[in-house]
Design an enzyme around this catalytic site. Structure first.
Site, PDB file in Angstrom:
ATOM      1  N   ASP A   1       0.860  -1.180   0.000  1.00 19.43           N
ATOM      2  CA  ASP A   1       0.000   0.000   0.000  1.00 19.43           C
ATOM      3  C   ASP A   1       0.900   1.235   0.000  1.00 19.43           C
ATOM      4  OD1 ASP A   1      -2.300   1.683   0.463  1.00 19.43           O
ATOM      5  OD2 ASP A   1      -1.766   1.685   2.584  1.00 19.43           O
TER       6      ASP A   1
ATOM      7  N   ASP B   1      -0.295   5.183   0.910  1.00 18.34           N
ATOM      8  CA  ASP B   1      -0.609   6.088   2.025  1.00 18.34           C
ATOM      9  C   ASP B   1      -0.767   5.303   3.322  1.00 18.34           C
ATOM     10  OD1 ASP B   1      -1.473   9.020   0.853  1.00 18.34           O
ATOM     11  OD2 ASP B   1      -1.872   7.421  -0.579  1.00 18.34           O
TER      12      ASP B   1
ATOM     13  N   ASP C   1      -2.205  -0.514   5.832  1.00 20.43           N
ATOM     14  CA  ASP C   1      -2.671   0.020   7.120  1.00 20.43           C
ATOM     15  C   ASP C   1      -4.175   0.163   7.235  1.00 20.43           C
ATOM     16  OD1 ASP C   1      -2.628   2.286   5.199  1.00 20.43           O
ATOM     17  OD2 ASP C   1      -3.226   3.450   6.953  1.00 20.43           O
TER      18      ASP C   1
END
Length: 247
Positions: free
Chosen positions: A27, A29, A202
């Site tokens: 991922d 961000d 996240d």
């Protein structure tokens, strides 16, 4: 789903690579860059692109970025030439040579975007229009979370769209676009096919990618302390991700 408190740190990447070829899905961000109050306000290391390409070379090309951002937006913040990428939550995919994978991603209907734009203006929300979706941001105004979610629910129902909740944001995309689909598409192709897949992310939208990796014999690594999660391991923050990757 696991309780985050019980999740150990992952084994060293070098030890994993010694056991079996690794395919890494990262991922962006919240994983490679810290979250910011607005999508354009992120602080990206100026040499992140070359460092990711070097990591990909060490892995034999088995590295892909899988982001909620569009590929155009992602490339505007980080040079992604030579790196396999999936943008728009997996809807738009291309290999490291820049060749598109699968059918082109579809934009949401103009009427849906107009309804979101009107509602965001009325409710004091930030609307981010994307090539293949739209995002309602409320990170700067967390008390407006319920308003953003209600507007997203209404528009999604009217235009048959999928909702992607996240940290301080709720997004709308075409149904069937998720990070799990992107992982499966990459794993069907060389050089990813047959490797041990690992997804590092996240947010809630990263869970689909983690589940796809687990289904293929791999696992997910959660960044932060969100619960519940399908991840097997956890890293506390972005600097810990860089340390684990030797990035």
């Amino acid at each position: 789903m696991s309780d985050v408190i019980d999740l150990p740190p992952p084994p060293p990447l070098g030890r994993l690579a010694g056991a079996r070829e690794i395919a890494l899905f990262l991922d962006f961000d919240g994983t490679l860059v810290n979250l910011a109050h607005a999508p354009g306000a992120i602080d990206v290391p100026p040499d992140l692109g070359p460092r990711l390409r070097a990591l990909g070379d060490r892995l034999g090309g088995r590295l892909a970025l899988v982001s909620g951002r569009s590929l155009e937006d992602l490339g505007g913040h980080c040079p992604i030439d030579g790196i396999a990428c999936a943008g728009s939550h997996g809807a738009a995919r291309r290999d490291a040579a820049g060749v598109a994978i699968g059918d082109p991603a579809l934009a949401i209907a103009p009427g849906a975007l107009e309804a979101l734009r009107s509602g965001a203006r009325e409710l004091g929300l930030m609307l981010e229009a994307k090539p293949h979706g739209a995002a309602l941001h409320y990170r700067a105004n967390p008390e407006r979370a319920a308003l953003a979610e209600a507007l997203a629910d209404e528009v999604a129902a009217r235009f048959e769209l999928a909702i992607k909740p996240g940290k301080g944001v709720v997004e709308l995309t075409q149904t069937g676009a998720d990070k799990g689909g992107a992982v499966r598409a990459f794993l069907a192709l060389r050089p990813f096919a047959g490797a041990l897949p690992v997804f590092v992310g996240d947010d809630v939208t990263d869970e689909d990618g983690m589940i796809a990796c687990e289904e293929a014999g791999g696992f997910g690594i959660l960044v932060g302390d969100r619960a519940p999660t399908a991840a097997r391991y956890r890293l506390p923050d972005v600097p810990a991700v860089y340390e684990w990757l030797s990035l």
